[in-house]
Design an enzyme around this catalytic site. Structure first.
Site, short mmCIF file in Angstrom:
data_model
loop_
_atom_site.label_atom_id
_atom_site.label_comp_id
_atom_site.label_asym_id
_atom_site.label_seq_id
_atom_site.Cartn_x
_atom_site.Cartn_y
_atom_site.Cartn_z
CB CYS A 120 -0.77 0.08 1.25
SG CYS A 120 -1.80 1.50 1.48
CG ASP A 121 -0.25 5.00 -2.33
OD1 ASP A 121 -1.12 4.70 -1.30
OD2 ASP A 121 -0.31 5.84 -2.92
CG HIS A 145 -5.97 2.02 4.55
ND1 HIS A 145 -6.81 2.01 3.46
CD2 HIS A 145 -4.84 2.20 3.74
CE1 HIS A 145 -6.39 2.59 2.36
NE2 HIS A 145 -5.06 2.37 2.40
CE1 TYR A 155 -7.86 5.57 3.93
CE2 TYR A 155 -5.67 5.74 4.04
CZ TYR A 155 -6.69 5.82 3.27
OH TYR A 155 -6.84 5.81 1.82
NE ARG A 166 -10.72 11.61 -2.07
CZ ARG A 166 -10.00 12.52 -2.40
NH1 ARG A 166 -10.23 13.65 -2.07
NH2 ARG A 166 -8.94 11.96 -3.44
P1 NAD Z 1 -10.05 3.21 -11.86
O1 NAD Z 1 -11.40 2.81 -11.80
O2 NAD Z 1 -9.75 4.49 -12.45
O3 NAD Z 1 -9.30 1.95 -12.81
C1 NAD Z 1 -9.32 0.44 -12.44
C2 NAD Z 1 -9.45 -0.37 -13.57
O4 NAD Z 1 -9.56 -1.58 -13.34
C3 NAD Z 1 -10.60 -0.08 -14.73
O5 NAD Z 1 -10.15 0.39 -15.81
C4 NAD Z 1 -11.35 -1.23 -14.52
O6 NAD Z 1 -12.10 -1.50 -15.73
C5 NAD Z 1 -10.19 -2.12 -14.29
N1 NAD Z 1 -10.74 -3.58 -13.73
C6 NAD Z 1 -11.65 -3.61 -12.86
N2 NAD Z 1 -11.75 -5.03 -12.75
C7 NAD Z 1 -10.74 -5.77 -13.66
C8 NAD Z 1 -10.44 -7.03 -13.72
N3 NAD Z 1 -10.97 -8.04 -13.06
N4 NAD Z 1 -9.42 -7.48 -14.26
C9 NAD Z 1 -8.73 -6.39 -15.15
N5 NAD Z 1 -8.82 -4.98 -14.79
C10 NAD Z 1 -10.13 -4.87 -13.99
O7 NAD Z 1 -9.47 3.13 -10.52
P2 NAD Z 1 -8.30 3.90 -9.74
O8 NAD Z 1 -8.99 4.88 -8.81
O9 NAD Z 1 -7.40 4.23 -10.50
O10 NAD Z 1 -7.62 2.77 -8.62
C11 NAD Z 1 -7.38 1.48 -9.06
C12 NAD Z 1 -7.03 0.82 -7.71
O11 NAD Z 1 -5.79 0.97 -7.04
C13 NAD Z 1 -8.12 0.59 -6.76
O12 NAD Z 1 -8.07 -0.43 -6.11
C14 NAD Z 1 -7.45 1.78 -5.85
O13 NAD Z 1 -8.08 1.53 -4.49
C15 NAD Z 1 -5.88 1.14 -5.74
N6 NAD Z 1 -5.12 2.24 -5.14
C16 NAD Z 1 -4.44 1.44 -4.28
C17 NAD Z 1 -3.23 2.21 -3.86
C18 NAD Z 1 -2.42 1.79 -2.90
O14 NAD Z 1 -1.29 2.28 -2.65
N7 NAD Z 1 -2.91 0.62 -2.18
C19 NAD Z 1 -3.10 3.71 -4.37
C20 NAD Z 1 -4.06 4.28 -5.01
C21 NAD Z 1 -5.01 3.33 -5.60
C1 LMR Z 2 -8.32 8.03 -4.66
O1 LMR Z 2 -8.82 7.41 -5.55
O2 LMR Z 2 -7.93 9.22 -4.78
C2 LMR Z 2 -7.94 7.13 -3.36
O3 LMR Z 2 -7.02 6.13 -3.84
C3 LMR Z 2 -7.68 7.92 -2.21
C4 LMR Z 2 -8.73 8.72 -2.07
O4 LMR Z 2 -8.25 10.00 -2.17
O5 LMR Z 2 -9.78 8.56 -1.41
#
Ligand code: NAD
Ligand code: LMR
Length: 445
Positions: free
Chosen positions: A172-173, A203, A268, A288
């Site tokens: 996680c970031d 978190h 968090y 959000r």
């Molecule tokens: P987003 O909706 O912009 O993009 C997610 C993509 O995943 C979409 O294009 C969707 O079509 C695709 N997808 C969904 N199910 C899929 C599957 N089974 N196989 C392949 N592709 C699939 O989402 P986002 O806001 O960019 O966030 C992406 C993910 O990264 C989220 O889970 C978010 O919470 C996570 N995130 C994690 C961190 C971290 O450090 N843990 C930081 C930032 C974002």
């Molecule tokens: C986002 O989509 O921005 C999240 O990953 C974190 C937030 O701002 O809720």
């Protein structure tokens, strides 16, 4: 340098708003992690298609020898890859919006990963992540998946149970963001100059030590600052942050840390310790998800369209994902056996001595060619242990609900969550989430 192996990566969730910044980050680190191929994979070709032409240009302009592929075909995506960077969002942002708004209707925290919305997202994410692990194992059995798909705690628990031997590392970031703030507060250029001790769940954790390069303990100084200013700097205002929610979060650390000034908390924890304040500061009609759809999503997709139209990325406003550097650090550690210390989400297995050995905990690990070795944490105090145990049971109940298709387990998860005041409220929220998640959740009975 010639002779250094070069690697092939696939980004799962290629249509993510984070994809361009990850690509820029990979391209900026080619000296550390040489790449011969970058693939984008998404099960929504249309969404990925909005980014892919710009990504192709970014790569060509930086290093035309890198092969680029954008595909919705799992076999093409996962064949001959060394690393999968997974950031999928099952249900995409419109489902995130419902995760946030449905609990808020009942006066309960509405958040991406915390509270009932996070549990709902967990039940959606599990099959998506497992499906991608299975593709990886089928087509590139030696590949590592660096998974940062949320909700990371529940996804990690599902990996532990359902794919215990898979080469998946959950990360996680959020700690990176916190460590950036700590470095700033303590007057260091970079978080990497400091050594950290941390324990908790994703978190949901605490820093117990922050040391300078000479090994001097700086935690009391850090906490002293946090008790006055939270993680903001004196004189800062809302305008210094991307939006008010991040400013509020940095400020709220002041209240969280006052509950135990011997540790620096993950921000968090505000959702669990001050759910009333969080709800009072939320707009149930604009959450959000709306901010991200109106902000980052429009900005990123708009800029990608502009690049594709112009045929060049010259003068682009796309920014490198500085937080995302930890993904290169992790891949580099696995590829080149660097033994870098990183916070990962791993089976506890005795690392926290007085905590469930079968819990997925977030702790420092040493990463090398064969994976990670967790550091020993020892005993944790009663307050933190109690909070963590309640939360880990909530996460386990969601995984139970997924495996057993159990309404009761999901109801228990919602009822046990510290964010939910009563079983009555839990039931109302769950029943509404079931309708909203039709087609994503297993049918619960
Ligand atoms: P987003 O909706 O912009 O993009 C997610 C993509 O995943 C979409 O294009 C969707 O079509 C695709 N997808 C969904 N199910 C899929 C599957 N089974 N196989 C392949 N592709 C699939 O989402 P986002 O806001 O960019 O966030 C992406 C993910 O990264 C989220 O889970 C978010 O919470 C996570 N995130 C994690 C961190 C971290 O450090 N843990 C930081 C930032 C974002
Ligand atoms: C986002 O989509 O921005 C999240 O990953 C974190 C937030 O701002 O809720």
């Amino acid at each position: 340098d010639a002779g250094k192996k070069s690697f092939s990566v696939v980004i799962a969730g290629g249509g993510s708003t984070y994809t361009p910044e990850i690509i820029l980050m990979l391209l900026a680190n080619l000296d550390r992690l040489p790449l011969c191929c970058i693939k984008l994979y998404d099960n929504d070709g249309e969404r990925q298609g909005l980014l892919a032409p710009a990504v192709k240009i970014l790569i060509e302009e930086r290093d035309p020898s890198i092969e680029f592929v954008a595909t919705t075909d799992p076999e093409i995506a996962y064949t001959d890859v060394d690393f999968c960077l997974a950031h999928i969002r099952v249900g995409k942002l419109p489902m995130r919006e419902l995760d946030e708004k449905i609990p808020l209707k009942y006066g309960v925290v509405g958040q991406e990963t915390c509270g009932p919305g996070g549990l709902a997202y967990g039940l959606r994410s599990i099959p998506g992540v497992i499906e991608n692990i299975d593709y990886m194992e089928k087509y590139s059995p030696n590949c590592w998946m660096l998974n940062y798909s949320n909700p990371a705690a529940i996804v990690a628990e599902a990996c532990r149970r359902l794919r215990p031997n898979s080469r998946v590392i959950n990360i996680c970031d959020m700690p990176i963001g916190l460590e950036d703030s700590f470095a700033r507060i303590l007057g260091f250029q970079s978080r990497k100059q400091l050594d950290y001790r941390y324990f908790g769940l994703n978190h949901f954790g605490w820093y117990t030590s922050v040391k300078d390069p000479e090994g001097n303990e700086l935690l009391p100084k850090l906490v002293g600052h946090e008790l006055k200013y939270g993680n903001t700097m004196p004189g800062e205002s809302m305008d210094d942050y991307t939006d008010h929610t991040w400013y509020d979060t940095a400020l709220k650390v002041k209240d969280i840390v006052s509950l135990d000034p011997s540790m620096a908390p993950n921000s968090y924890l505000q959702y669990y310790l001050f759910p009333d304040d969080m709800v009072a500061h939320s707009d149930p009609h604009y959450t959000r998800a709306n901010m991200v759809m109106d902000g980052r999503e429009k900005r990123v997709f708009g800029e990608c369209a502009r690049i594709a139209e112009a045929g060049t990325a010259a003068g682009t406003t796309l920014k490198i994902g500085i937080h995302a550097e930890f993904i290169v650090d992790l891949a580099t550690a696995l590829a080149f056996n660097t033994h870098e210390r990183m916070l990962l989400i791993v089976p506890n297995n005795g690392a926290i001595e007085n905590f469930d050995p079968e819990a997925m905990v977030e702790i420092p690990c040493v990463v090398g060619k064969d994976g990670y070795e967790p550091l020993s944490i020892g005993k944790i105090p009663t307050f933190q242990k109690g909070l963590m145990y309640e939360q880990v049971c909530v996460e386990k109940l969601v995984a139970d609900a997924y495996e057993q298709h159990s309404y009761l387990k999901m109801l228990q998860a919602m009822t046990l969550s510290k964010t939910v005041p009563s079983a009555n409220v839990a039931k109302k929220i769950l029943d509404e989430l079931i309708v909203a998640n039709e087609g994503y959740w297993p049918e619960l009975h």
